[in-house]
Structure formats: structure tokens, C-alpha cells
Enzyme design. Sequence first.
Site, PDB file in Angstrom:
ATOM      1  N   HIS A 158     -10.980   1.661   2.276  1.00 41.54           N
ATOM      2  CA  HIS A 158     -10.375   2.769   3.026  1.00 41.54           C
ATOM      3  C   HIS A 158      -9.289   2.148   3.904  1.00 41.54           C
ATOM      4  O   HIS A 158      -9.585   1.651   4.982  1.00 41.54           O
ATOM      5  CB  HIS A 158     -11.482   3.420   3.869  1.00 41.54           C
ATOM      6  CG  HIS A 158     -11.045   4.608   4.668  1.00 41.54           C
ATOM      7  ND1 HIS A 158     -11.846   5.709   4.799  1.00 41.54           N
ATOM      8  CD2 HIS A 158      -9.940   4.882   5.399  1.00 41.54           C
ATOM      9  CE1 HIS A 158     -11.247   6.606   5.584  1.00 41.54           C
ATOM     10  NE2 HIS A 158     -10.086   6.115   5.964  1.00 41.54           N
ATOM     11  N   CYS A 190      -4.790   7.943   5.413  1.00 37.82           N
ATOM     12  CA  CYS A 190      -5.418   6.748   4.839  1.00 37.82           C
ATOM     13  C   CYS A 190      -5.540   6.918   3.321  1.00 37.82           C
ATOM     14  O   CYS A 190      -5.487   8.030   2.801  1.00 37.82           O
ATOM     15  CB  CYS A 190      -6.807   6.542   5.434  1.00 37.82           C
ATOM     16  SG  CYS A 190      -6.827   6.168   7.199  1.00 37.82           S
ATOM     17  N   THR A 218     -16.349   7.679   0.994  1.00 36.56           N
ATOM     18  CA  THR A 218     -15.673   7.578   2.283  1.00 36.56           C
ATOM     19  C   THR A 218     -15.243   8.982   2.688  1.00 36.56           C
ATOM     20  O   THR A 218     -14.908   9.810   1.850  1.00 36.56           O
ATOM     21  CB  THR A 218     -14.497   6.571   2.271  1.00 36.56           C
ATOM     22  OG1 THR A 218     -14.118   6.282   3.610  1.00 36.56           O
ATOM     23  CG2 THR A 218     -13.302   7.064   1.495  1.00 36.56           C
TER      24      THR A 218
END
Length: 160
Positions: A46, A29, A23
Site C-alpha cells: 500500500h 494511494c 487493504t
Amino acid sequence: MMEIIKVGMADLNVTTYPNALTTLGLGSCVGVCIYDTKTKAIGMIHIMLPYSWGVKNNTNPAKFADTGIPLLIEKMEELGVAKKNMVAKLAGGAQMFEVTRSEFMNIGKRNVEAAKKVLQDLGISIVAEDTGGNYGRTIIFYSEDGRLEIKTIGKGTKTI
């Protein structure tokens, strides 16, 4: 032949050996990575926000730690993974912007705390983490051995 599978923002995926999951651009995040030491199955989510409380018609459980992490565990179990064999690694949760004195506005820190609480409630140990700071991360999670490669601009690459 290893395939590297992308996990988008507010998204999750699972795969098995020899594949990897990646990711991009984890700021506030948090990437929660689950590894099964026996089957070499891996999963990644995520998450963007800590809790889905008060969100009506949540159409994307992967956006939140409290709804997304249990869904990730469920997907791992569908691959035949026993929860007792799962371990977790965390990355992200940065404070990307100057925040006033309000802790509430430090989404990165709150995301990390929520992810840890959900994993603890599910009985999954966190074996490594690279969280906090004020910089973004891109991560690659390998099924071969559960290593998590973390790439940062200006801080190089490290593996946990």
C-alpha cells in the site's frame, strides 16, 4: 482455512495459498498486488508516495513506490517465487481532491505512474488495473487464483 491478512497504509505483506491479503481505503494511494501463477504466492503493498528522493533517513521503504516495490519482490523471492512467474495488478491512485492546474499535486496519478515504471524496470507485467477516478477503494487479493476484488462506495464491487 483461508486467512485474510491486513496490509496497513505504507505497509506490505506476502502470503501463500489459501490466504488472501486486504487493504482498506485506497484513495490517492496505490495497492500493488503481485501474484505467482505457479506457487499461488501473493504479495501486496500500500504505497503512499511515488518516490523517496530527498527523504533523509527513510525508515519505511513501503511508503514509496521506488523503494517499496523492490522490497515486496524480495519478500516474494524469499517465499521461493521466481520473478519470471510474477504478474502485477494495480488499484487506487484516485484524485481525491480538486487539484489546481498543477499535475504535481495529483499524487494519485503520480503514484500510478511511479508504480508502473518500477514494475516495468523490474520486468514484471501488469495484467490488470483499476486506477484513477475520484473515489476510494478497498481491495482483497486472493492467492487461489490471483483475482483482485475491488469494493467502492457507490460504485459496487468488481473483480479484475
